[in-house]
Design a protein around this motif. Sequence first.
Motif, PDB file in Angstrom:
ATOM      1  N   ARG A   1       6.215  -5.855   1.888  1.00  0.00           N
ATOM      2  CA  ARG A   1       5.175  -4.455   2.590  1.00  0.00           C
ATOM      3  C   ARG A   1       4.347  -4.920   3.779  1.00  0.00           C
ATOM      4  N   LEU A   2       3.459  -3.953   4.715  1.00  0.00           N
ATOM      5  CA  LEU A   2       2.677  -3.433   5.310  1.00  0.00           C
ATOM      6  C   LEU A   2       1.285  -3.548   4.432  1.00  0.00           C
ATOM      7  N   GLY A   3       0.556  -4.766   5.131  1.00  0.00           N
ATOM      8  CA  GLY A   3      -1.332  -5.119   4.246  1.00  0.00           C
ATOM      9  C   GLY A   3      -1.901  -4.239   5.435  1.00  0.00           C
ATOM     10  N   TYR A   4      -2.761  -3.721   5.048  1.00  0.00           N
ATOM     11  CA  TYR A   4      -4.206  -2.910   6.241  1.00  0.00           C
ATOM     12  C   TYR A   4      -4.892  -2.945   5.753  1.00  0.00           C
ATOM     13  N   ASP A   5      -6.307  -2.988   6.669  1.00  0.00           N
ATOM     14  CA  ASP A   5      -7.401  -3.093   5.817  1.00  0.00           C
ATOM     15  C   ASP A   5      -8.349  -2.434   6.972  1.00  0.00           C
TER      16      ASP A   5
END
Length: 648
Positions: free
Chosen positions: A375-379
Motif C-alpha cells: 500500500r501507499l504510505g503518506y506523511d
Amino acid sequence: MNRPEALTSREASARLMAHLDAIAADPAYLNRLAAPFPPVLPQDADREDDAPELVWRLPDVPYGLDIDGHPWSEEGRAMPHHIDAGGTAHWFGLVKADPAADHDHELRYFRAEATEGDFRHDSYPVMPLLTDDPGDAWPLPALELELRRGDIFMVQQLAHDVAESYDQAFPDPFDLPALDPRPDYYFGYGVGPNNQPSLEAVKTWMEGSSRRFDTFTIAEFGDYADARELEDELEALQREAGLAAAMSLAEDMATAGRYLDPFRDDPRLFFEDDGPPDPFTTGRQRELERETRPAADVLRPWYLDPAVQEHLEREEQVHAGLEGEMWFQATFPDDGAHLLQPLDETVNYAVVLQAADPHTSELAVEKYWREPDGRLGYDDLTLDTFDPDDEGARQQAEAQRDGLLRIYDERGLTAMMHQAELSAMERGWLDADRSHPALFPEGPPDRFASLAQQLVDETNPYQVRDDEDRPTPTPAPGSWEELLEQQANKPEAVLFSTSFDRLWVLQQRPVETPEGEPLGQALYLTYYPDVHQDAFADGVFSDADYPDRAKTLEMARFETAAQADKFAKDFAGYVHPGLLDPPELAEEVAKLEGLPVQWRDLDYQGIVDFMSGDRTVVREAEGWHHHDPNADHIAHNRSDGQDWEREL
C-alpha cells in the motif's frame, strides 16, 4: 439676495431664525466674539505667498487640500474649517452656479478627505447668490462659528435649514453618507463577558462625522500582559496573510471559548445591523453553505478522492510485481508527474496546493513510500493555509509553491526542504523544539537531514539567556541609557523645584460599556518625570528609546472625539509654567469634572501598551457623564490666592 424674504416654507424660516437667535444669545458666542479665536492655521497663512501647494484639487471649484488635509482656495486663502475624527475636512465656500440656474453664484458646503492615496469629496448647495461678494452670504459667520466649535452635526443642521429656506437640495444631516464607508479592523484590549481582561476584535467605521465601533471577544486572560502574545500573532497574520486569515483565527478562538456561538444562525462576527458589510467570509458562513451544498461539490486532496482510492485498490494487485521508480510511476496519476522529478526508488516528495477541508486550502510538502504490504504510505507538513475563495491568497500560495520548486531545481531537495521547514516554523505549523527532529516522522528515513537534525548536537544560536547572565553595559555618553541612569535616583521634588519642563502629552481613548456600547471619549494627561520636554519634540518614541516611567490621569470625558480634541487644544492655552503646570491643571480639571484625582503609574510595558493605538477603555454606563462645554470653571491662582475664571 441678502435675507430669505420670500421663502418656500414659513415653518422652515421660523426654525432657522430661531436657531440663529439662539446662537447669538449664547454666552459662549458672546465670549468668542469678545476674544480672538485660536487660529485654524497661522494668522499670516492666508497670504498667497505663504500658501502651501494643493496636493488634491476639487474638480470645477477653486478649492483643494494641502498635504495635511487642510482646505485652501486656489488664490492661497486658508478656508475656515474643521477636521473631524475620521480626517474629513468640512468648510463653506462661494462658487459659480450652474449656467442653467437663475442665479450666478451660490454658497456650498464642502467635505473632502485624502487617505492612502484615495481622494474623496462632495458638496451641497446652501444658498443662491447674485454676486460673489461674501457679504451677501449672510449665514456664513454663524456657519463658520459652528465649524470652529467643532459641532459638525449643528453645522449640517444649520446649513440644511438655510438651504431649505431657499429651496436648495441639502439632505437632512442624518441622511448624509460618510465619505469613506469602508470599515477598518484591529485588535485591542477590553473586558470580557466574565469581567476579565480580554483581547477584542474591533471593527470601526465613520457614520457622518462620528466614529462607530463594534467588537467581539476573542479570549480572556489573567491580565493584559498575557494577551500581548496573541495580539502580536493576530496582527502579524493580518499583515502577512491578510484580514480574512486573521479574522478566521480570531473566530476559531472565540468559538472555542464560546464567546461566539458555534451554531449561531447569524454567521457574522460583528452584529451591528447598520454597520457596513465585512469584506471577508466567516467560518460559520461556510459551514451553513456547506450544509446546503451537494456532496459532489466538496473538494478533496487527490489521495482522498474516492475515484483515486478505487483506482489504487484496483491496481494494487497489478502493481504488486513492480518495484522502485516503476511502482511510483504506476501508482500515481499522470504517470507520477505529481511527484518531484527524478523519482527515487524508495521515498519521493511533492509540493502541493490542495483542499485541507471544505472551506480551507493549504500549501504543503508531502512524503510518499511503499508499505511492506504494497500500500501507499503518506506523511505531510502544512506550510500555509488560505481561503479558497480569496483569489489573492491563492496567487500568493502559488507563488510560494513556485519559489520552493525553483529552489529544488537550482539547489536540490535539501535546500528546498530547509526552506519549507523555516516557513512551517514561522507560521506555527511546526514546533522548533519538537522531540522528533525529522521533518517527516513517519515512514522510512528521509533523503535529507532537517535543520533540527543538523542542530541536535549544536548550541541553539537563537536561545535567549536569562537577564542575570547578561553583562550590564556601561551607557554611552549622551545616550538615552545615560539619561535614564542620571534620572533614576533623582527625587521628584528636584524635578518640580523649577518651572515644569517634563515631557507631557494629551491623549484620548474611545470608551465603551462591558457590553460593547460606546459611551464617548476619555481625555488623559500623561507626563514623563524622566524626560525633558525638548527630548522628543513630536512625543514619539522609537523601540530603543521608550522611557520606563510615566504617570497618567483621566481628567475629562466627552461625547465625540472632536469635542475632546478641541478641549485638548484649549487646555494647552491655560498652562502657565511655574504658575499652573500641566499636572496641576489636570488635577483641577478632574475635580471640576467630578472625576477622582488618581494618577496611574505606568512602567515600560504600560507605556508601550498605552501609546500603541486607540485602545478602548471600558467603563460602566452608570455614573458616566460628558463634559459640559458651557460650565464656568473656577481655578485658583496660586501666586496671589485670588480666584480667576476661565471657560474650559
